[in-house]
Design a protein around this motif. Sequence first.
Motif, PDB file in Angstrom:
ATOM      1  N   SER A 173       2.476   4.599   6.763  1.00 36.61           N
ATOM      2  CA  SER A 173       1.879   5.660   7.276  1.00 36.61           C
ATOM      3  C   SER A 173       2.663   6.851   6.492  1.00 36.61           C
ATOM      4  CB  SER A 173       1.694   6.070   8.725  1.00 36.61           C
ATOM      5  OG  SER A 173       2.970   6.006   9.348  1.00 36.61           O
ATOM      6  N   SER A 174       2.087   7.865   6.289  1.00 43.18           N
ATOM      7  CA  SER A 174       2.956   9.137   5.847  1.00 43.18           C
ATOM      8  C   SER A 174       3.675   8.782   4.552  1.00 43.18           C
ATOM      9  CB  SER A 174       3.982   9.638   6.706  1.00 43.18           C
ATOM     10  OG  SER A 174       3.224  10.103   8.013  1.00 43.18           O
ATOM     11  N   ASN A 175       2.882   8.382   3.484  1.00 40.50           N
ATOM     12  CA  ASN A 175       3.477   7.846   2.309  1.00 40.50           C
ATOM     13  C   ASN A 175       2.625   8.839   1.269  1.00 40.50           C
ATOM     14  OD1 ASN A 175       6.074   6.184   2.081  1.00 40.50           O
ATOM     15  ND2 ASN A 175       4.680   5.294   3.549  1.00 40.50           N
ATOM     16  N   ARG A 176       2.769   8.350   0.119  1.00 33.94           N
ATOM     17  CA  ARG A 176       1.964   9.059  -1.032  1.00 33.94           C
ATOM     18  C   ARG A 176       0.899   8.018  -1.998  1.00 33.94           C
ATOM     19  NH1 ARG A 176       6.526  13.108  -3.857  1.00 33.94           N
ATOM     20  NH2 ARG A 176       6.925  14.377  -1.947  1.00 33.94           N
ATOM     21  N   MET A 177       0.305   7.110  -1.266  1.00 34.99           N
ATOM     22  CA  MET A 177      -0.445   6.151  -1.814  1.00 34.99           C
ATOM     23  C   MET A 177      -1.864   6.961  -1.874  1.00 34.99           C
ATOM     24  SD  MET A 177       0.766   2.631   0.045  1.00 34.99           S
ATOM     25  CE  MET A 177       0.579   3.151   1.537  1.00 34.99           C
ATOM     26  N   SER A 178      -2.417   6.734  -3.050  1.00 38.19           N
ATOM     27  CA  SER A 178      -3.686   7.331  -3.375  1.00 38.19           C
ATOM     28  C   SER A 178      -4.784   6.432  -3.358  1.00 38.19           C
ATOM     29  CB  SER A 178      -3.592   8.305  -4.466  1.00 38.19           C
ATOM     30  OG  SER A 178      -3.282   7.647  -5.769  1.00 38.19           O
ATOM     31  N   ARG A 179      -4.599   5.314  -4.207  1.00 43.82           N
ATOM     32  CA  ARG A 179      -5.478   4.256  -4.690  1.00 43.82           C
ATOM     33  C   ARG A 179      -4.631   3.042  -4.270  1.00 43.82           C
ATOM     34  NH1 ARG A 179     -10.164   5.599  -7.076  1.00 43.82           N
ATOM     35  NH2 ARG A 179     -10.305   7.827  -8.402  1.00 43.82           N
ATOM     36  N   LEU A 180      -5.475   2.016  -3.402  1.00 41.80           N
ATOM     37  CA  LEU A 180      -4.780   0.802  -3.139  1.00 41.80           C
ATOM     38  C   LEU A 180      -5.354  -0.237  -3.729  1.00 41.80           C
ATOM     39  CD1 LEU A 180      -3.618   2.725  -0.599  1.00 41.80           C
ATOM     40  CD2 LEU A 180      -3.658   0.984   0.871  1.00 41.80           C
ATOM     41  N   PRO A 181      -4.843  -1.243  -3.790  1.00 41.03           N
ATOM     42  CA  PRO A 181      -5.616  -2.494  -4.400  1.00 41.03           C
ATOM     43  C   PRO A 181      -6.335  -3.294  -3.156  1.00 41.03           C
ATOM     44  CG  PRO A 181      -3.234  -3.152  -4.116  1.00 41.03           C
ATOM     45  CD  PRO A 181      -3.499  -1.645  -3.771  1.00 41.03           C
ATOM     46  N   TRP A 182      -7.488  -2.654  -2.899  1.00 38.52           N
ATOM     47  CA  TRP A 182      -8.471  -3.075  -1.684  1.00 38.52           C
ATOM     48  C   TRP A 182      -8.647  -4.463  -1.719  1.00 38.52           C
ATOM     49  CZ3 TRP A 182      -7.453   0.286   1.645  1.00 38.52           C
ATOM     50  CH2 TRP A 182      -7.450   1.853   1.418  1.00 38.52           C
ATOM     51  N   GLU A 183      -8.675  -5.137  -2.740  1.00 39.31           N
ATOM     52  CA  GLU A 183      -8.975  -6.722  -2.656  1.00 39.31           C
ATOM     53  C   GLU A 183      -7.687  -7.415  -1.962  1.00 39.31           C
ATOM     54  OE1 GLU A 183     -11.798  -8.233  -3.219  1.00 39.31           O
ATOM     55  OE2 GLU A 183     -12.738  -6.261  -3.553  1.00 39.31           O
ATOM     56  N   ASP A 184      -6.622  -7.102  -2.583  1.00 40.17           N
ATOM     57  CA  ASP A 184      -5.398  -7.443  -1.994  1.00 40.17           C
ATOM     58  C   ASP A 184      -5.263  -6.971  -0.662  1.00 40.17           C
ATOM     59  OD1 ASP A 184      -4.960  -8.551  -4.347  1.00 40.17           O
ATOM     60  OD2 ASP A 184      -3.321  -6.817  -4.867  1.00 40.17           O
ATOM     61  N   VAL A 185      -5.785  -5.842  -0.189  1.00 39.85           N
ATOM     62  CA  VAL A 185      -5.559  -5.485   1.424  1.00 39.85           C
ATOM     63  C   VAL A 185      -6.537  -6.346   2.124  1.00 39.85           C
ATOM     64  CG1 VAL A 185      -6.087  -3.652   2.969  1.00 39.85           C
ATOM     65  CG2 VAL A 185      -4.948  -3.241   0.857  1.00 39.85           C
ATOM     66  N   LYS A 186      -7.817  -6.531   1.669  1.00 42.10           N
ATOM     67  CA  LYS A 186      -8.650  -7.606   2.343  1.00 42.10           C
ATOM     68  C   LYS A 186      -8.288  -8.834   2.443  1.00 42.10           C
ATOM     69  CE  LYS A 186     -12.511  -6.175  -0.067  1.00 42.10           C
ATOM     70  NZ  LYS A 186     -13.746  -5.962  -0.612  1.00 42.10           N
ATOM     71  N   ALA A 187      -7.402  -9.100   1.400  1.00 40.56           N
ATOM     72  CA  ALA A 187      -7.042 -10.721   1.561  1.00 40.56           C
ATOM     73  C   ALA A 187      -5.824 -10.797   2.523  1.00 40.56           C
ATOM     74  CB  ALA A 187      -6.705 -11.209   0.260  1.00 40.56           C
ATOM     75  N   LEU A 188      -5.178  -9.862   3.052  1.00 42.83           N
ATOM     76  CA  LEU A 188      -4.117  -9.972   4.056  1.00 42.83           C
ATOM     77  C   LEU A 188      -4.422 -10.807   5.150  1.00 42.83           C
ATOM     78  CD1 LEU A 188      -2.649  -6.405   4.002  1.00 42.83           C
ATOM     79  CD2 LEU A 188      -1.472  -8.083   3.208  1.00 42.83           C
ATOM     80  N   PRO A 189      -3.528 -11.539   5.791  1.00 41.77           N
ATOM     81  CA  PRO A 189      -3.804 -12.142   7.270  1.00 41.77           C
ATOM     82  C   PRO A 189      -4.381 -11.411   8.221  1.00 41.77           C
ATOM     83  CG  PRO A 189      -1.714 -12.853   6.191  1.00 41.77           C
ATOM     84  CD  PRO A 189      -1.929 -11.751   5.250  1.00 41.77           C
ATOM     85  N   GLY A 190      -5.162 -12.182   9.101  1.00 45.14           N
ATOM     86  CA  GLY A 190      -5.885 -10.876  10.104  1.00 45.14           C
ATOM     87  C   GLY A 190      -4.976 -10.473  10.981  1.00 45.14           C
ATOM     88  N   LEU A 191      -3.716 -10.823  11.503  1.00 47.35           N
ATOM     89  CA  LEU A 191      -2.972 -10.285  12.123  1.00 47.35           C
ATOM     90  C   LEU A 191      -2.253  -9.038  11.481  1.00 47.35           C
ATOM     91  CD1 LEU A 191      -0.979 -13.408  13.942  1.00 47.35           C
ATOM     92  CD2 LEU A 191      -2.902 -11.941  14.694  1.00 47.35           C
TER      93      LEU A 191
END
Length: 460
Positions: free
Chosen positions: A181-199
């Motif tokens: 949180s509280s950083n400068r990320m504007s576009r994230l690799p959402w496919e990598d985010v969705k592939a993260l472990p559930g926890l």
Amino acid sequence: MTSGLYPGTLLALLCLLHVSEETCPSMCLCISDTVSCSSSGLAKLPLSLPSFSVTLDLSHNHLSWLGPGSFNRMPRLENLRMAHNQLSALGPGVFHNASGLRHLDLSSNKLHVVEQHYFQGLWRLEELLLFNNKITQVESSTLSGLSSLKKAYFSLNQITYFPFFSIQDHSHPFLTMLDLSSNRMSRLPWEDVKALPGLVQRGLYLHNNSLICDCSMFSVFWHWDLRGYDSLKDFTDEHTCSIYGDQRASIRFLRHTRFFQNCTVEKAVSQPVTVLLSSVVVSEGDRVRLDCQTSLSSTNLSFTWLSPSKGYITQASVNDTLISLFPNGTLEIQATKVNDSGLYVCTAVDIKQALNATRKVNVTVLLPAGESFNTGYTTLLGCVVTMVCILMYLYLTPCRCNCCKQPKPPVIPIATYDPSTLTSVFSPSTRDQSKIQTNKHVAFMEPMISEEGTEWTPES
């Protein structure tokens, strides 16, 4: 003679040197296994730090550099606090021989780049604090090898990109908190985010960033909100995105979804199928065995269970007679209780091949079914008890009738004092008593003393 004293003198010097290494630095405070050098104005590390230290506090100083092997002589070190210093970089091999480190606090410093060699060898590290620095880049292999990591804090920095692909089930099986949180990320690799472990997804914090509103972003957050993740519930208003990249036109997209009406939301966010999940339902007091069958086929595996009530369970940490962990990873609970319900996570680790696999078991402990409540039976039983009490009162109370009275004991005459039965020279005769009944007088006679001082009484 001098040569004879030389070995003894040398031994004494060695002993003094060894003692000097274990002494507490003058600017620090040493208590048992804790060394506190906080707010001591240090610009560099003290030359000698006690090797028995488990906790070392170097916060609120002026340290700007840590060289190779800075903690070489502290093999027992587990907690290192270096917040509020001037650190801008870490040299290679800083934590050599400090592999037992579990808590590392480098917050509120001046780090710019988190390089991949910073945390090499810290495979036992559980908590990493890097918030409130000036970090703009996190290299892709920075978190590699941190297989025991549970929480990582990167908030309040200037990060524009984070290597989400480096976090996987087998590499970080215990990671439950990732604060970006509280950083400068504007576009994230959402496919990598969705592939993260559930926890990790459940504990991923992305609020107060410069996100650009698009359908891919909204789809991920919509599913997280649907699942009730705390990261969204606790910071609903802090999740904002800018329309077409214009920071002046930002909306709170969790509250105002009208902008995303034309977005097609997937039915389910894609999840990597790497975890075996099963459910077990038992009654309270029953014995249950949870197996740890994973995709790993090696015979040299180590197993760790994460339970909702007991925390982490290993063969070395089991000290409960009601819980057993077998060499094949099976967890046995002798007598289950209601508070044993929850999600049990088993992690199998193959140290030689550096592979991990996870199995999850959802355990539900039910209370034993009680007998149904019968109102008619209860009313009948109450009537019977009432009748018995009435009969006991009628027939077991003391008898008050004349036939049951006991004969009175014989009366024994007792002589009493009656002044009227005594006669004196002043009392009238019997035959004159009838005359005096109506006119009674009482006379008080006092002894009289003559002039000679002798006492006399009237003669009869």
